[in-house]
Design a protein around this motif. Structure first.
Motif, PDB file in Angstrom:
ATOM      1  N   PHE A  83       0.838  -1.194   0.000  1.00  0.00           N
ATOM      2  CA  PHE A  83       0.000   0.000   0.000  1.00  0.00           C
ATOM      3  C   PHE A  83       0.875   1.246   0.000  1.00  0.00           C
ATOM      4  O   PHE A  83       1.741   1.419   0.850  1.00  0.00           O
ATOM      5  N   ARG A  84       0.632   2.133  -0.975  1.00  0.00           N
ATOM      6  CA  ARG A  84       1.312   3.415  -1.085  1.00  0.00           C
ATOM      7  C   ARG A  84       0.356   4.418  -1.715  1.00  0.00           C
ATOM      8  O   ARG A  84      -0.260   4.100  -2.749  1.00  0.00           O
ATOM      9  N   PRO A  85       0.224   5.622  -1.158  1.00  0.00           N
ATOM     10  CA  PRO A  85       0.812   6.058   0.112  1.00  0.00           C
ATOM     11  C   PRO A  85      -0.039   5.594   1.294  1.00  0.00           C
ATOM     12  O   PRO A  85      -1.153   5.115   1.121  1.00  0.00           O
ATOM     13  N   THR A  86       0.521   5.769   2.490  1.00  0.00           N
ATOM     14  CA  THR A  86      -0.200   5.438   3.707  1.00  0.00           C
ATOM     15  C   THR A  86      -0.210   6.650   4.630  1.00  0.00           C
ATOM     16  O   THR A  86       0.651   7.521   4.539  1.00  0.00           O
ATOM     17  N   THR A  87      -1.187   6.684   5.529  1.00  0.00           N
ATOM     18  CA  THR A  87      -1.295   7.750   6.522  1.00  0.00           C
ATOM     19  C   THR A  87      -0.951   7.188   7.890  1.00  0.00           C
ATOM     20  O   THR A  87      -1.357   6.059   8.222  1.00  0.00           O
ATOM     21  N   ASP A  88      -0.183   7.932   8.676  1.00  0.00           N
ATOM     22  CA  ASP A  88       0.173   7.455  10.007  1.00  0.00           C
ATOM     23  C   ASP A  88      -1.089   7.136  10.802  1.00  0.00           C
ATOM     24  O   ASP A  88      -2.046   7.923  10.807  1.00  0.00           O
ATOM     25  N   PRO A  89      -1.121   5.977  11.475  1.00  0.00           N
ATOM     26  CA  PRO A  89      -2.299   5.627  12.265  1.00  0.00           C
ATOM     27  C   PRO A  89      -2.593   6.706  13.306  1.00  0.00           C
ATOM     28  O   PRO A  89      -1.689   7.237  13.949  1.00  0.00           O
ATOM     29  N   ASP A  90      -3.860   7.048  13.444  1.00  0.00           N
ATOM     30  CA  ASP A  90      -4.293   8.087  14.372  1.00  0.00           C
ATOM     31  C   ASP A  90      -4.955   7.419  15.578  1.00  0.00           C
ATOM     32  O   ASP A  90      -6.073   6.911  15.483  1.00  0.00           O
ATOM     33  N   VAL A  91      -4.237   7.411  16.710  1.00  0.00           N
ATOM     34  CA  VAL A  91      -4.740   6.790  17.937  1.00  0.00           C
ATOM     35  C   VAL A  91      -5.429   7.854  18.781  1.00  0.00           C
ATOM     36  O   VAL A  91      -4.897   8.956  18.960  1.00  0.00           O
ATOM     37  N   GLY A  92      -6.618   7.543  19.299  1.00  0.00           N
ATOM     38  CA  GLY A  92      -7.352   8.481  20.135  1.00  0.00           C
ATOM     39  C   GLY A  92      -6.639   8.776  21.432  1.00  0.00           C
ATOM     40  O   GLY A  92      -5.751   8.019  21.863  1.00  0.00           O
ATOM     41  N   PRO A  93      -6.992   9.874  22.092  1.00  0.00           N
ATOM     42  CA  PRO A  93      -6.276  10.288  23.310  1.00  0.00           C
ATOM     43  C   PRO A  93      -6.370   9.291  24.450  1.00  0.00           C
ATOM     44  O   PRO A  93      -5.471   9.217  25.291  1.00  0.00           O
ATOM     45  N   ASP A  94      -7.443   8.496  24.497  1.00  0.00           N
ATOM     46  CA  ASP A  94      -7.584   7.515  25.583  1.00  0.00           C
ATOM     47  C   ASP A  94      -7.141   6.117  25.158  1.00  0.00           C
ATOM     48  O   ASP A  94      -7.276   5.162  25.921  1.00  0.00           O
ATOM     49  N   GLY A  95      -6.615   5.989  23.947  1.00  0.00           N
ATOM     50  CA  GLY A  95      -6.147   4.691  23.481  1.00  0.00           C
ATOM     51  C   GLY A  95      -7.247   3.714  23.153  1.00  0.00           C
ATOM     52  O   GLY A  95      -6.990   2.519  22.988  1.00  0.00           O
ATOM     53  N   ARG A  96      -8.480   4.201  23.003  1.00  0.00           N
ATOM     54  CA  ARG A  96      -9.604   3.305  22.750  1.00  0.00           C
ATOM     55  C   ARG A  96     -10.012   3.287  21.271  1.00  0.00           C
ATOM     56  O   ARG A  96     -10.809   2.453  20.869  1.00  0.00           O
ATOM     57  N   GLU A  97      -9.482   4.215  20.469  1.00  0.00           N
ATOM     58  CA  GLU A  97      -9.821   4.280  19.050  1.00  0.00           C
ATOM     59  C   GLU A  97      -8.562   4.425  18.205  1.00  0.00           C
ATOM     60  O   GLU A  97      -7.547   4.955  18.661  1.00  0.00           O
ATOM     61  N   ILE A  98      -8.670   3.962  16.965  1.00  0.00           N
ATOM     62  CA  ILE A  98      -7.573   4.140  16.018  1.00  0.00           C
ATOM     63  C   ILE A  98      -8.160   4.230  14.611  1.00  0.00           C
ATOM     64  O   ILE A  98      -9.123   3.526  14.284  1.00  0.00           O
ATOM     65  N   THR A  99      -7.585   5.123  13.797  1.00  0.00           N
ATOM     66  CA  THR A  99      -8.005   5.277  12.397  1.00  0.00           C
ATOM     67  C   THR A  99      -6.841   4.910  11.498  1.00  0.00           C
ATOM     68  O   THR A  99      -5.717   5.402  11.687  1.00  0.00           O
ATOM     69  N   ILE A 100      -7.101   4.022  10.546  1.00  0.00           N
ATOM     70  CA  ILE A 100      -6.071   3.601   9.597  1.00  0.00           C
ATOM     71  C   ILE A 100      -6.528   4.008   8.195  1.00  0.00           C
ATOM     72  O   ILE A 100      -7.715   3.950   7.868  1.00  0.00           O
ATOM     73  N   GLU A 101      -5.561   4.430   7.370  1.00  0.00           N
ATOM     74  CA  GLU A 101      -5.896   4.935   6.031  1.00  0.00           C
ATOM     75  C   GLU A 101      -4.731   4.677   5.084  1.00  0.00           C
ATOM     76  O   GLU A 101      -3.569   4.932   5.429  1.00  0.00           O
TER      77      GLU A 101
END
Length: 222
Positions: A83-101
């Protein structure tokens, strides 16, 4: 006399339905699946996020995952090299959520590809019990530019209670109260504890012989 035209009409309708129906039957929608995982307290592991099929290929995706219990947190994610390009995983402030793209600009995932790994998510224990890692939102686009209709399957994250380990006291042999608190003597041949009888240390026969000799000497003097 009027039944024959009705039968012919039914045959024509049935033939039209068979012509429109897909040869392989009704196809189910692709499913985005989160793998199950088991880890120890204070441990961590990785969980696979996968698309079971890509009928029209894969152009890119954006997926938000959430843990529905506080027994674990997410620490990050990694993408396959294709996969190219990729976005850095975005982890929520409480560590309960993550967004991958990520995007598949090189068309590594073509039409008809199955069992496609989108990312692996790191999960860290934060207690004991179970938690669901579920898809909160997802957008997956195919090679034709259309949005894929998805089914989703959450993963179960299980954090086991710690296993008790033997202490030094548990490892010590049982003591014998009759021997002053010392462990019972064992037979070198493996036959178990050795039992001794009598009140002395094993010299009863020698003491009897000395007593007889002393009695004989006294008899001679008399």
């Amino acid at each position: 006399m009027t039944t024959r035209p009705l039968v012919l009409a039914c045959v024509v309708v049935l033939a039209a339905c068979l012509a429109v129906a897909p040869a392989g039957g009704v196809q189910s929608e692709p499913t985005l699946t989160i793998a199950d995982a088991t880890l120890e307290p204070d441990g961590s592991t990785t969980v696979r996020v996968a698309l079971d099929s890509a009928p029209n290929g894969l152009a890119g995706f954006e997926v938000r995952l959430a843990l529905r219990s506080g027994v674990a947190t997410v620490g990050g994610a990694e993408y396959p090299d294709r996969f190219r390009p990729t976005t850095d995983p975005d982890v929520g402030p409480d560590g309960r959520e993550i967004t991958i793209e990520a995007a598949d600009l090189e068309s590594a995932v073509g039409p008809g590809t199955t069992n496609v790994t989108l990312a692996t998510v790191t999960v860290e224990a934060n207690g004991t019990g179970t938690a669901l890692l579920a898809v909160e939102a997802a957008q997956i686009d195919d090679d034709d530019g259309g949005r894929v209709d998805l089914g989703t399957a959450a993963g179960t994250i299980a954090v086991d209670a710690p296993t008790a380990t033997p202490t030094e006291t548990d490892r010590r042999p049982t003591t014998d109260a009759a021997s002053g608190g010392e462990p019972p003597e064992t037979d070198a041949s493996g036959g178990g504890a050795v039992t001794t009888t009598g009140t002395g240390p094993g010299f009863g026969g020698l003491a009897a012989a000395l007593a007889l000799a002393i009695a004989a000497l006294l008899g001679r003097r008399c």
